[in-house]
Design a protein around this motif. Sequence first.
Motif, short mmCIF file in Angstrom:
data_model
loop_
_atom_site.label_atom_id
_atom_site.label_comp_id
_atom_site.label_asym_id
_atom_site.label_seq_id
_atom_site.Cartn_x
_atom_site.Cartn_y
_atom_site.Cartn_z
N GLY A 1 0.82 -1.21 0.00
CA GLY A 1 0.00 0.00 0.00
C GLY A 1 0.85 1.26 0.00
N MET A 2 1.91 1.27 0.80
CA MET A 2 2.78 2.44 0.84
C MET A 2 3.57 2.59 -0.45
SD MET A 2 3.86 2.85 4.85
CE MET A 2 4.49 1.21 5.10
N VAL A 3 3.95 1.47 -1.07
CA VAL A 3 4.62 1.52 -2.38
C VAL A 3 3.68 2.13 -3.40
CG1 VAL A 3 5.52 0.12 -4.29
CG2 VAL A 3 6.26 -0.36 -1.93
N ASP A 4 2.40 1.79 -3.33
CA ASP A 4 1.41 2.37 -4.23
C ASP A 4 1.35 3.89 -4.06
OD1 ASP A 4 -0.81 2.46 -6.09
OD2 ASP A 4 -2.13 2.66 -4.36
N ILE A 5 1.37 4.36 -2.83
CA ILE A 5 1.35 5.81 -2.58
C ILE A 5 2.61 6.48 -3.12
CG2 ILE A 5 1.52 7.53 -0.73
CD1 ILE A 5 -0.74 6.06 0.68
N ILE A 6 3.76 5.84 -2.95
CA ILE A 6 5.01 6.39 -3.50
C ILE A 6 4.91 6.52 -5.01
CG2 ILE A 6 7.46 5.88 -3.88
CD1 ILE A 6 7.45 4.62 -1.04
N LYS A 7 4.32 5.52 -5.66
CA LYS A 7 4.13 5.58 -7.12
C LYS A 7 3.17 6.71 -7.49
CE LYS A 7 5.10 0.72 -8.05
NZ LYS A 7 4.54 -0.61 -8.36
N GLN A 8 2.09 6.87 -6.72
CA GLN A 8 1.15 7.95 -6.99
C GLN A 8 1.85 9.31 -6.93
OE1 GLN A 8 -2.56 7.88 -4.68
NE2 GLN A 8 -2.28 5.67 -4.41
N ALA A 9 2.80 9.44 -6.02
CA ALA A 9 3.54 10.70 -5.85
C ALA A 9 4.62 10.88 -6.91
CB ALA A 9 4.16 10.76 -4.45
N GLY A 10 4.94 9.83 -7.64
CA GLY A 10 6.02 9.89 -8.62
C GLY A 10 7.40 9.87 -7.99
N ALA A 11 7.46 9.49 -6.71
CA ALA A 11 8.73 9.44 -5.97
C ALA A 11 9.42 8.11 -6.22
CB ALA A 11 8.48 9.64 -4.48
N SER A 12 10.65 7.98 -5.74
CA SER A 12 11.43 6.75 -5.89
C SER A 12 11.47 5.98 -4.57
CB SER A 12 12.87 7.07 -6.29
OG SER A 12 12.90 7.75 -7.51
N LEU A 13 11.49 4.67 -4.67
CA LEU A 13 11.61 3.80 -3.49
C LEU A 13 13.05 3.29 -3.41
CD1 LEU A 13 10.44 2.14 -1.13
CD2 LEU A 13 9.86 0.38 -2.82
N ALA A 14 13.76 3.69 -2.36
CA ALA A 14 15.13 3.22 -2.16
C ALA A 14 15.13 1.80 -1.59
CB ALA A 14 15.88 4.15 -1.21
N GLY A 15 14.18 1.51 -0.74
CA GLY A 15 14.10 0.20 -0.12
C GLY A 15 13.15 0.18 1.04
N VAL A 16 13.05 -0.99 1.65
CA VAL A 16 12.13 -1.22 2.76
C VAL A 16 12.92 -1.77 3.94
CG1 VAL A 16 10.10 -2.50 3.53
CG2 VAL A 16 10.24 -1.71 1.15
N GLY A 17 12.78 -1.15 5.10
CA GLY A 17 13.38 -1.64 6.33
C GLY A 17 12.29 -2.20 7.23
N ILE A 18 12.45 -3.44 7.63
CA ILE A 18 11.46 -4.12 8.47
C ILE A 18 12.11 -4.50 9.80
CG2 ILE A 18 10.01 -6.19 8.68
CD1 ILE A 18 9.01 -4.21 6.54
N VAL A 19 11.45 -4.20 10.90
CA VAL A 19 11.98 -4.58 12.20
C VAL A 19 11.89 -6.10 12.36
CG1 VAL A 19 11.81 -4.29 14.70
CG2 VAL A 19 11.40 -2.33 13.20
N ILE A 20 10.69 -6.68 12.19
CA ILE A 20 10.50 -8.13 12.34
C ILE A 20 9.76 -8.66 11.13
CG2 ILE A 20 9.50 -9.98 13.74
CD1 ILE A 20 9.56 -7.97 16.14
N GLU A 21 10.37 -9.59 10.44
CA GLU A 21 9.72 -10.24 9.30
C GLU A 21 9.29 -11.64 9.70
OE1 GLU A 21 10.71 -11.88 4.78
OE2 GLU A 21 11.98 -10.32 5.65
N LYS A 22 8.06 -11.99 9.36
CA LYS A 22 7.59 -13.36 9.53
C LYS A 22 7.94 -14.09 8.24
CE LYS A 22 3.75 -12.07 12.53
NZ LYS A 22 2.27 -12.03 12.60
N GLY A 23 9.11 -14.71 8.23
CA GLY A 23 9.62 -15.35 7.03
C GLY A 23 8.80 -16.52 6.55
N PHE A 24 7.97 -17.08 7.43
CA PHE A 24 7.13 -18.22 7.05
C PHE A 24 5.87 -17.77 6.32
CE2 PHE A 24 6.40 -16.92 11.41
CZ PHE A 24 5.02 -16.71 11.44
N GLN A 25 5.63 -16.44 6.28
CA GLN A 25 4.56 -15.91 5.45
C GLN A 25 5.20 -15.35 4.18
OE1 GLN A 25 2.75 -13.67 8.80
NE2 GLN A 25 0.90 -14.85 8.35
N HIS A 26 4.43 -15.00 3.20
CA HIS A 26 4.98 -14.79 1.86
C HIS A 26 5.26 -13.34 1.48
CE1 HIS A 26 4.49 -19.02 1.16
NE2 HIS A 26 3.22 -18.94 1.53
N GLY A 27 4.99 -12.38 2.36
CA GLY A 27 5.17 -10.97 2.00
C GLY A 27 6.57 -10.62 1.56
N GLY A 28 7.58 -11.04 2.31
CA GLY A 28 8.96 -10.73 1.97
C GLY A 28 9.38 -11.33 0.66
N LYS A 29 8.99 -12.57 0.43
CA LYS A 29 9.34 -13.25 -0.82
C LYS A 29 8.73 -12.53 -2.01
CE LYS A 29 9.13 -17.74 -3.10
NZ LYS A 29 8.74 -19.13 -3.00
#
Length: 194
Positions: free
Chosen positions: A134-162
């Motif tokens: 959702g936040m990536v979508d907003i960045i695209k709407q703004a025409g800005a660039s995404l440098a990357g995503v920093g996550i405190v805790i990733e649940k690697g057994f779910q598929h979001g990160g992949k």
Amino acid sequence: MKALEQKIVTEGNVLSDSVIKVDSFLNHQIDPLLMKQIGQEFADRFSDTNITKVLTLESSGIAPATMTGLILGVPVVFAKKRKPITLAEHFSTEVYSFTKKEMNNITIAKDFLKPDDNILLIDDFLANGQAVSGMVDIIKQAGASLAGVGIVIEKGFQHGGKILRQEGIRVESLAIISSMENKQITFDKEGALT
């Protein structure tokens, strides 16, 4: 990040195979010394990307994002889950909350995201990737660039990160939990799961 993993093990409360409570240091009560370490770690990991703004989603992402922004010396913007009546021109998108089992329409004032911005997204958890998408979508709407995503805790057994990594998005997670079966927390020791 060893200090974070230790905090998760000693203070995290595993409620099920997919839900962990970390409200004693991240989601309700904040451990400011740990947040400072987290901010420094994100700043170090993204030091090569010329960040102009840090973006997060209220409310649990604000503490780590603020510390990251402080160390990087850039503003921190957070998406609101409810549009205030004072917010005129804005970007918005729908985001599903895994924890709260509800859809939120998140908004950011157009004043705070510009096409020349290079954005670092920071969030507390990455599970299915809905908030980040959702936040990536907003960045695209703004025409800005995404440098990357920093996550405190990733649940690697779910598929979001992949999914995000397969889309070519740089994701840096400070702690990746590979399993919480039988209320036992196991961390991915190999780094980002693929």
